[in-house]
Motif scaffolding. Structure first.
Motif, PDB file in Angstrom:
ATOM      1  N   GLU A 144       0.827  -1.208   0.000  1.00 18.07           N
ATOM      2  CA  GLU A 144       0.000   0.000   0.000  1.00 18.07           C
ATOM      3  C   GLU A 144       0.864   1.262   0.000  1.00 18.07           C
ATOM      4  OE1 GLU A 144      -3.401   0.364  -0.299  1.00 18.07           O
ATOM      5  OE2 GLU A 144      -3.130  -1.732  -0.882  1.00 18.07           O
ATOM      6  N   PHE A 145       1.961   1.223   0.742  1.00 18.73           N
ATOM      7  CA  PHE A 145       2.892   2.351   0.805  1.00 18.73           C
ATOM      8  C   PHE A 145       3.440   2.678  -0.582  1.00 18.73           C
ATOM      9  CE2 PHE A 145       7.470   3.548   1.956  1.00 18.73           C
ATOM     10  CZ  PHE A 145       7.173   4.890   2.122  1.00 18.73           C
ATOM     11  N   VAL A 146       3.916   1.663  -1.290  1.00 20.42           N
ATOM     12  CA  VAL A 146       4.467   1.875  -2.635  1.00 20.42           C
ATOM     13  C   VAL A 146       3.383   2.333  -3.597  1.00 20.42           C
ATOM     14  CG1 VAL A 146       5.560   0.740  -4.602  1.00 20.42           C
ATOM     15  CG2 VAL A 146       6.367   0.259  -2.285  1.00 20.42           C
ATOM     16  N   LYS A 147       2.228   1.679  -3.540  1.00 21.29           N
ATOM     17  CA  LYS A 147       1.130   2.029  -4.445  1.00 21.29           C
ATOM     18  C   LYS A 147       0.703   3.487  -4.245  1.00 21.29           C
ATOM     19  CE  LYS A 147      -2.170  -0.983  -4.558  1.00 21.29           C
ATOM     20  NZ  LYS A 147      -3.398  -1.732  -4.156  1.00 21.29           N
ATOM     21  N   ASN A 148       0.539   3.897  -3.003  1.00 22.12           N
ATOM     22  CA  ASN A 148       0.103   5.264  -2.712  1.00 22.12           C
ATOM     23  C   ASN A 148       1.170   6.292  -3.091  1.00 22.12           C
ATOM     24  OD1 ASN A 148      -2.390   4.460  -1.694  1.00 22.12           O
ATOM     25  ND2 ASN A 148      -1.643   4.290   0.399  1.00 22.12           N
ATOM     26  N   ALA A 149       2.441   5.978  -2.788  1.00 19.79           N
ATOM     27  CA  ALA A 149       3.511   6.928  -3.065  1.00 19.79           C
ATOM     28  C   ALA A 149       3.688   7.147  -4.572  1.00 19.79           C
ATOM     29  CB  ALA A 149       4.820   6.443  -2.448  1.00 19.79           C
ATOM     30  N   VAL A 150       3.713   6.054  -5.340  1.00 17.31           N
ATOM     31  CA  VAL A 150       3.879   6.184  -6.796  1.00 17.31           C
ATOM     32  C   VAL A 150       2.666   6.899  -7.395  1.00 17.31           C
ATOM     33  CG1 VAL A 150       4.131   4.932  -8.970  1.00 17.31           C
ATOM     34  CG2 VAL A 150       5.408   4.190  -6.952  1.00 17.31           C
ATOM     35  N   SER A 151       1.474   6.587  -6.886  1.00 14.33           N
ATOM     36  CA  SER A 151       0.269   7.248  -7.377  1.00 14.33           C
ATOM     37  C   SER A 151       0.312   8.745  -7.105  1.00 14.33           C
ATOM     38  CB  SER A 151      -0.964   6.627  -6.721  1.00 14.33           C
ATOM     39  OG  SER A 151      -2.146   7.284  -7.121  1.00 14.33           O
ATOM     40  N   LEU A 152       0.756   9.135  -5.904  1.00 15.66           N
ATOM     41  CA  LEU A 152       0.888  10.558  -5.584  1.00 15.66           C
ATOM     42  C   LEU A 152       1.869  11.247  -6.528  1.00 15.66           C
ATOM     43  CD1 LEU A 152       0.951  10.616  -1.678  1.00 15.66           C
ATOM     44  CD2 LEU A 152      -0.602  11.914  -3.133  1.00 15.66           C
TER      45      LEU A 152
ATOM     46  N   ASN B 295       9.219 -16.707  -3.287  1.00 12.31           N
ATOM     47  CA  ASN B 295       8.242 -16.390  -4.319  1.00 12.31           C
ATOM     48  C   ASN B 295       8.450 -14.972  -4.846  1.00 12.31           C
ATOM     49  OD1 ASN B 295       5.857 -16.933  -5.876  1.00 12.31           O
ATOM     50  ND2 ASN B 295       4.723 -15.591  -4.505  1.00 12.31           N
ATOM     51  N   VAL B 296       7.987 -14.749  -6.091  1.00 10.15           N
ATOM     52  CA  VAL B 296       7.898 -13.411  -6.672  1.00 10.15           C
ATOM     53  C   VAL B 296       6.469 -13.212  -7.152  1.00 10.15           C
ATOM     54  CG1 VAL B 296       8.633 -11.866  -8.511  1.00 10.15           C
ATOM     55  CG2 VAL B 296      10.313 -13.341  -7.383  1.00 10.15           C
ATOM     56  N   GLU B 297       5.827 -12.170  -6.659  1.00  8.03           N
ATOM     57  CA  GLU B 297       4.450 -11.857  -7.041  1.00  8.03           C
ATOM     58  C   GLU B 297       4.436 -10.531  -7.779  1.00  8.03           C
ATOM     59  OE1 GLU B 297       0.159 -10.674  -4.923  1.00  8.03           O
ATOM     60  OE2 GLU B 297       1.909 -11.203  -3.699  1.00  8.03           O
ATOM     61  N   ARG B 298       3.962 -10.530  -9.007  1.00  7.48           N
ATOM     62  CA  ARG B 298       3.837  -9.292  -9.770  1.00  7.48           C
ATOM     63  C   ARG B 298       2.437  -8.717  -9.580  1.00  7.48           C
ATOM     64  NH1 ARG B 298       8.007  -7.880 -13.423  1.00  7.48           N
ATOM     65  NH2 ARG B 298       6.832  -5.942 -13.375  1.00  7.48           N
ATOM     66  N   ILE B 299       2.355  -7.399  -9.405  1.00  7.36           N
ATOM     67  CA  ILE B 299       1.092  -6.699  -9.181  1.00  7.36           C
ATOM     68  C   ILE B 299       0.953  -5.611 -10.237  1.00  7.36           C
ATOM     69  CG2 ILE B 299      -0.241  -5.275  -7.575  1.00  7.36           C
ATOM     70  CD1 ILE B 299       1.294  -6.639  -5.276  1.00  7.36           C
ATOM     71  N   PHE B 300      -0.233  -5.535 -10.833  1.00  2.00           N
ATOM     72  CA  PHE B 300      -0.533  -4.536 -11.859  1.00  2.00           C
ATOM     73  C   PHE B 300      -1.700  -3.683 -11.389  1.00  2.00           C
ATOM     74  CE2 PHE B 300      -3.052  -3.279 -15.590  1.00  2.00           C
ATOM     75  CZ  PHE B 300      -2.103  -2.606 -16.344  1.00  2.00           C
ATOM     76  N   VAL B 301      -1.501  -2.371 -11.361  1.00  5.88           N
ATOM     77  CA  VAL B 301      -2.550  -1.443 -10.935  1.00  5.88           C
ATOM     78  C   VAL B 301      -2.902  -0.557 -12.129  1.00  5.88           C
ATOM     79  CG1 VAL B 301      -3.272   0.288  -9.261  1.00  5.88           C
ATOM     80  CG2 VAL B 301      -1.575  -1.435  -8.606  1.00  5.88           C
ATOM     81  N   PRO B 302      -4.039  -0.804 -12.803  1.00  5.26           N
ATOM     82  CA  PRO B 302      -4.418   0.029 -13.958  1.00  5.26           C
ATOM     83  C   PRO B 302      -4.838   1.418 -13.528  1.00  5.26           C
ATOM     84  CG  PRO B 302      -6.174  -1.513 -13.428  1.00  5.26           C
ATOM     85  CD  PRO B 302      -5.016  -1.865 -12.524  1.00  5.26           C
ATOM     86  N   GLY B 303      -4.964   2.320 -14.492  1.00  2.00           N
ATOM     87  CA  GLY B 303      -5.268   3.708 -14.190  1.00  2.00           C
ATOM     88  C   GLY B 303      -6.569   3.911 -13.459  1.00  2.00           C
ATOM     89  N   ASN B 304      -7.564   3.065 -13.745  1.00  2.00           N
ATOM     90  CA  ASN B 304      -8.862   3.244 -13.078  1.00  2.00           C
ATOM     91  C   ASN B 304      -8.928   2.581 -11.708  1.00  2.00           C
ATOM     92  OD1 ASN B 304      -8.831   0.599 -13.967  1.00  2.00           O
ATOM     93  ND2 ASN B 304     -10.948   0.626 -14.759  1.00  2.00           N
ATOM     94  N   LYS B 305      -7.817   2.005 -11.258  1.00  5.82           N
ATOM     95  CA  LYS B 305      -7.764   1.383  -9.936  1.00  5.82           C
ATOM     96  C   LYS B 305      -6.752   2.077  -9.006  1.00  5.82           C
ATOM     97  CE  LYS B 305     -10.608  -2.032 -10.971  1.00  5.82           C
ATOM     98  NZ  LYS B 305     -11.947  -2.158 -10.360  1.00  5.82           N
ATOM     99  N   MET B 306      -6.344   3.281  -9.387  1.00  8.63           N
ATOM    100  CA  MET B 306      -5.387   4.009  -8.565  1.00  8.63           C
ATOM    101  C   MET B 306      -6.025   4.388  -7.225  1.00  8.63           C
ATOM    102  SD  MET B 306      -2.543   4.358 -10.210  1.00  8.63           S
ATOM    103  CE  MET B 306      -1.964   4.128 -11.903  1.00  8.63           C
ATOM    104  N   PRO B 307      -5.196   4.459  -6.171  1.00 12.30           N
ATOM    105  CA  PRO B 307      -5.746   4.882  -4.875  1.00 12.30           C
ATOM    106  C   PRO B 307      -6.319   6.292  -4.963  1.00 12.30           C
ATOM    107  CG  PRO B 307      -3.516   3.995  -4.635  1.00 12.30           C
ATOM    108  CD  PRO B 307      -3.772   4.148  -6.107  1.00 12.30           C
ATOM    109  N   GLU B 308      -7.401   6.549  -4.247  1.00 14.63           N
ATOM    110  CA  GLU B 308      -7.955   7.891  -4.183  1.00 14.63           C
ATOM    111  C   GLU B 308      -7.070   8.725  -3.294  1.00 14.63           C
ATOM    112  OE1 GLU B 308     -12.087  10.234  -2.945  1.00 14.63           O
ATOM    113  OE2 GLU B 308     -11.976   8.049  -2.892  1.00 14.63           O
ATOM    114  N   GLN B 309      -6.600   9.855  -3.825  1.00 13.41           N
ATOM    115  CA  GLN B 309      -5.644  10.664  -3.097  1.00 13.41           C
ATOM    116  C   GLN B 309      -6.348  11.833  -2.408  1.00 13.41           C
ATOM    117  OE1 GLN B 309      -2.919   9.410  -2.743  1.00 13.41           O
ATOM    118  NE2 GLN B 309      -2.627   8.064  -4.500  1.00 13.41           N
TER     119      GLN B 309
END
Length: 208
Positions: free
Chosen positions: A162-170, A191-205
């Motif tokens: 969540e920290f990375v997702k929010n920071a990159v989105s900001l 393990n390696v888990e890849r995560i994809f966050v499309p533009g319409n799923k960005m965190p609300e800032q």
């Protein structure tokens, strides 16, 4: 030589107890023209070692290819997983020795059997810094305050995601050279888990 400028992107990595989370936006620009909106700026160097690339796409891809070759040779000859620190040192040597010809900022992150999870930041100019979390690229200028406030030692894997997702989105909301989607990877010993966050799923800032 002109003054060094951060690569036109946002890259990030953060360490937790059992692994690391890396993330990046996906916009590649040529001047003011967006050449590619879905670039993958996260490159796998070995099974449990990844790098995030900022700066010239050509420069950073070439460096990553060279380091991949060295790392694979090491793994074959030693019959063991390469240490993240050793891989970061190869990146650092190449970036420093060619600092006047390259535009390359690299974050190396991964897990090994010697030191566990670790994150190394190699900014423009070729210095190297081991950190609990690292940010880079032009978008990083906008999120230092957010990262310093939110990061806490001992965060869980989910907290780090969540920290990375929010920071990159900001960063993407403020930096014209960052955009597109968010690509992430969660790397642990097993393990390696890849995560994809499309533009319409960005965190609300919430700004203000």
């Amino acid at each position: 030589m002109s003054a060094l400028k951060p690569g036109e992107t946002t890259i990030m990595a953060v360490k937790f107890d059992n692994g690391v989370v890396v993330g990046a936006d996906s916009r590649t620009t040529t001047g003011s023209y967006i050449a590619n909106r879905v670039t993958d700026k996260i490159t796998q160097i070995h099974d449990r070692i990844f790098c995030c690339r900022s700066g010239s796409a050509a420069d950073t891809q070439a460096i990553a290819d060279i380091v991949q070759l060295h790392t694979q040779m090491f793994a074959v000859q030693s019959e063991e997983l390469p240490p993240v620190k050793a891989v970061a040192s190869i990146f650092q040597g190449l970036c420093y020795q060619n600092k006047n010809q390259l535009s390359a900022g690299i974050i190396v992150a991964g897990v090994d059997n010697v030191n566990g999870p670790s994150v190394y930041n190699i900014p423009l100019g070729g210095s190297i810094h081991e950190e609990d979390f690292a940010i880079g690229g032009s978008g990083s200028s906008y999120i230092y305050g957010y990262c310093d406030k939110v990061f806490k030692a001992g965060m869980s894997k989910d907290d780090c995601v969540e920290f990375v997702k929010n920071a990159v989105s900001l960063a993407m909301t403020r930096d014209g050279s960052s955009g597109g989607v968010i690509r992430m990877a969660v790397i642990t010993k097993d393990n390696v888990e890849r995560i994809f966050v499309p533009g319409n799923k960005m965190p609300e800032q919430y700004l203000g």
